[in-house]
Design a protein around this motif. Structure first.
Motif, mmCIF file in Angstrom:
data_model
loop_
_atom_site.group_PDB
_atom_site.id
_atom_site.type_symbol
_atom_site.label_atom_id
_atom_site.label_comp_id
_atom_site.label_asym_id
_atom_site.label_seq_id
_atom_site.Cartn_x
_atom_site.Cartn_y
_atom_site.Cartn_z
ATOM 1 N N ILE A 80 -7.111 -9.399 4.787
ATOM 2 C CA ILE A 80 -8.325 -9.804 4.076
ATOM 3 C C ILE A 80 -9.408 -8.761 4.317
ATOM 4 O O ILE A 80 -9.660 -8.359 5.446
ATOM 5 C CB ILE A 80 -8.801 -11.193 4.551
ATOM 6 C CG1 ILE A 80 -7.723 -12.233 4.231
ATOM 7 C CG2 ILE A 80 -10.124 -11.561 3.875
ATOM 8 C CD1 ILE A 80 -7.951 -13.562 4.908
ATOM 9 N N ILE A 111 -1.342 -11.437 4.747
ATOM 10 C CA ILE A 111 -2.365 -10.859 3.877
ATOM 11 C C ILE A 111 -3.415 -10.175 4.749
ATOM 12 O O ILE A 111 -3.821 -10.717 5.770
ATOM 13 C CB ILE A 111 -3.069 -11.978 3.061
ATOM 14 C CG1 ILE A 111 -2.067 -12.805 2.254
ATOM 15 C CG2 ILE A 111 -4.177 -11.435 2.178
ATOM 16 C CD1 ILE A 111 -1.565 -12.180 1.002
ATOM 17 N N ALA A 170 -8.180 -8.467 -0.956
ATOM 18 C CA ALA A 170 -7.155 -8.589 0.082
ATOM 19 C C ALA A 170 -5.906 -7.871 -0.388
ATOM 20 O O ALA A 170 -5.754 -7.585 -1.581
ATOM 21 C CB ALA A 170 -6.865 -10.061 0.361
ATOM 22 N N TYR A 171 -5.046 -7.539 0.573
ATOM 23 C CA TYR A 171 -3.825 -6.788 0.256
ATOM 24 C C TYR A 171 -2.612 -7.431 0.918
ATOM 25 O O TYR A 171 -2.740 -8.047 1.967
ATOM 26 C CB TYR A 171 -3.969 -5.336 0.732
ATOM 27 C CG TYR A 171 -5.105 -4.626 0.051
ATOM 28 C CD1 TYR A 171 -4.903 -3.957 -1.148
ATOM 29 C CD2 TYR A 171 -6.394 -4.669 0.574
ATOM 30 C CE1 TYR A 171 -5.948 -3.336 -1.803
ATOM 31 C CE2 TYR A 171 -7.458 -4.057 -0.073
ATOM 32 C CZ TYR A 171 -7.227 -3.381 -1.260
ATOM 33 O OH TYR A 171 -8.266 -2.779 -1.911
ATOM 34 N N PHE A 172 -1.471 -7.265 0.288
ATOM 35 C CA PHE A 172 -0.226 -7.728 0.891
ATOM 36 C C PHE A 172 0.122 -6.812 2.055
ATOM 37 O O PHE A 172 0.051 -5.595 1.930
ATOM 38 C CB PHE A 172 0.910 -7.714 -0.139
ATOM 39 C CG PHE A 172 0.709 -8.706 -1.243
ATOM 40 C CD1 PHE A 172 1.030 -10.042 -1.051
ATOM 41 C CD2 PHE A 172 0.185 -8.324 -2.463
ATOM 42 C CE1 PHE A 172 0.832 -10.971 -2.063
ATOM 43 C CE2 PHE A 172 -0.013 -9.242 -3.477
ATOM 44 C CZ PHE A 172 0.300 -10.565 -3.278
ATOM 45 N N PRO A 181 0.813 -1.223 0.000
ATOM 46 C CA PRO A 181 0.000 0.000 0.000
ATOM 47 C C PRO A 181 0.847 1.273 0.000
ATOM 48 O O PRO A 181 0.450 2.297 -0.562
ATOM 49 C CB PRO A 181 -0.806 -0.123 1.295
ATOM 50 C CG PRO A 181 -0.909 -1.594 1.529
ATOM 51 C CD PRO A 181 0.365 -2.193 0.994
ATOM 52 N N ALA A 195 -14.916 -20.886 0.693
ATOM 53 C CA ALA A 195 -14.978 -19.428 0.746
ATOM 54 C C ALA A 195 -13.969 -18.864 -0.252
ATOM 55 O O ALA A 195 -12.888 -19.412 -0.431
ATOM 56 C CB ALA A 195 -14.643 -18.952 2.145
ATOM 57 N N VAL A 196 -14.343 -17.774 -0.915
ATOM 58 C CA VAL A 196 -13.435 -17.126 -1.860
ATOM 59 C C VAL A 196 -13.084 -15.744 -1.316
ATOM 60 O O VAL A 196 -13.974 -14.946 -1.006
ATOM 61 C CB VAL A 196 -14.088 -16.940 -3.259
ATOM 62 C CG1 VAL A 196 -13.040 -16.487 -4.270
ATOM 63 C CG2 VAL A 196 -14.766 -18.205 -3.708
ATOM 64 N N ILE A 197 -11.799 -15.470 -1.208
ATOM 65 C CA ILE A 197 -11.357 -14.137 -0.812
ATOM 66 C C ILE A 197 -11.411 -13.261 -2.054
ATOM 67 O O ILE A 197 -10.795 -13.572 -3.075
ATOM 68 C CB ILE A 197 -9.934 -14.196 -0.219
ATOM 69 C CG1 ILE A 197 -9.933 -15.070 1.041
ATOM 70 C CG2 ILE A 197 -9.434 -12.789 0.095
ATOM 71 C CD1 ILE A 197 -8.577 -15.574 1.450
ATOM 72 N N LYS A 198 -12.207 -12.177 -1.982
ATOM 73 C CA LYS A 198 -12.443 -11.337 -3.155
ATOM 74 C C LYS A 198 -11.649 -10.036 -3.119
ATOM 75 O O LYS A 198 -11.514 -9.360 -4.127
ATOM 76 C CB LYS A 198 -13.943 -10.996 -3.247
ATOM 77 C CG LYS A 198 -14.801 -12.169 -3.688
ATOM 78 C CD LYS A 198 -14.398 -12.628 -5.064
ATOM 79 C CE LYS A 198 -15.597 -13.161 -5.835
ATOM 80 N NZ LYS A 198 -15.177 -13.577 -7.186
ATOM 81 N N VAL A 229 -14.709 -11.436 1.850
ATOM 82 C CA VAL A 229 -14.771 -12.870 1.573
ATOM 83 C C VAL A 229 -16.174 -13.198 1.074
ATOM 84 O O VAL A 229 -17.159 -12.747 1.652
ATOM 85 C CB VAL A 229 -14.443 -13.701 2.837
ATOM 86 C CG1 VAL A 229 -14.444 -15.184 2.526
ATOM 87 C CG2 VAL A 229 -13.107 -13.299 3.431
#
Lengths: 198, 198
Positions: free
Chosen positions: A60, A58, A76-78, A6, A71-74, A63
């Motif tokens: 999150i 990560i 998220a950021y490093f 970020p 579940a799918v993570i839609k 989701v």
């Protein structure tokens, strides 16, 4: 493909996301992370040590639960890692290290290290753990082991107005060259044996 | 909200995704993970130990690069953890543990543990690390420390056709009750001192 944190800083460890490209026994094209993963797998299989890479942190945000299955993570950021990449146990002692690869030919730039990683190394040393860096000069295909104490010292030199990098020559003098092999690829345990268990 | 692994198994540790709900000094409403995070932060701040929770392992499938700034993960999945949740160093020794909370009143179901976590605990013990479980019976608000060796033994009993759980009474007998406090909340280092450093 450049991944950024970020804050705009480039994220260098994306190999978890890309399949291993090279299945031959040549070192060419293998990243330091891949070599270390193979090395650690070798240590585990041969009951030499139990050392693993930590998952990438990560954040999150969103989701989705499309069905009653996965579940799918839609979104998220490093996240900036707050510790080092690898840790585990060897002969009862706590082992903790960070691995860094540089394209630079003559020095290792300290900007590759986050300040909280130095904090973490200081803490590990304070609790009598074994902390170090594995630094690979990709151009020379040379890999070095550098004690946590030395990294902290070079970092302090920089904080006190000194140079922003560690020269390759300094690493050659303070550190220990790790010979590349096939099994294991980067036998850093040999250096640990020499420095801490002999 | 139930999160599931690709195999349909329910994922229990979603607190990384939810903000801490409770900022009072009451234990009520605080998950075991939150209590342990506070405990580990206390140990770090007071230079007692350096122990951290590992990031949740994620399989990243798709990453977007909307601008030249932060990368956004657009598709990812929760991975089954291959090791335990927490590790670090105390007095030079390698510390490794898993924390589990159960709503069950009379026993701890072994289905809460993954087979590769047992493998990992066996490896840590083989290399002379200190491995254990922290088990909280939420209904009773009682937390126990159970040595890795005991967990392995109860697991083996199950593999050999025995019961699928560890009774609370067995945990009371083999394990050690960890008293809840304010600072730190779950002082498991006190148990380590008694068992390994006295």
């Amino acid at each position: 493909m450049t991944i950024r944190y970020p804050n705009g800083k480039i994220y260098n460890n994306v190999t978890h996301n890309t399949p291993v490209k090279n299945h031959t026994y040549s070192n060419r094209g293998m990243s330091l992370e891949e070599e270390l993963n193979e090395t650690n797998a070798y240590y585990t299989e041969h009951s030499i040590a139990c050392i693993h890479k930590k998952p990438v942190p990560i954040q999150i945000v969103k989701v989705d639960y499309p069905q009653r299955s996965a579940a799918v993570i839609k979104e998220a950021y490093f996240k900036q890692p707050s510790t080092t990449d690898y840790n585990g146990v060897y002969k009862g002692r706590y082992i903790d290290f960070e691995a860094k690869e540089t394209q630079n030919k003559t020095s290792f730039p300290l900007q590759n290290i986050h300040p909280h990683q130095i904090q973490h190394i200081k803490q590990v040393l304070a609790h009598d753990g074994i902390a170090f860096f594995i630094i690979k000069f990709a151009h020379h295909d040379e890999t070095y082991f550098l004690k946590g104490q030395d990294i902290v010292q070079f970092w302090t030199r920089h904080e006190e107005g000194g140079r922003k990098s560690i020269t390759k020559q300094e690493i050659e003098l303070c550190g220990h060259r790790i010979q590349s092999g096939l099994h294991p690829r980067i036998d850093y345990i040999r250096i640990l044996d020499m420095l801490y268990f002999s």
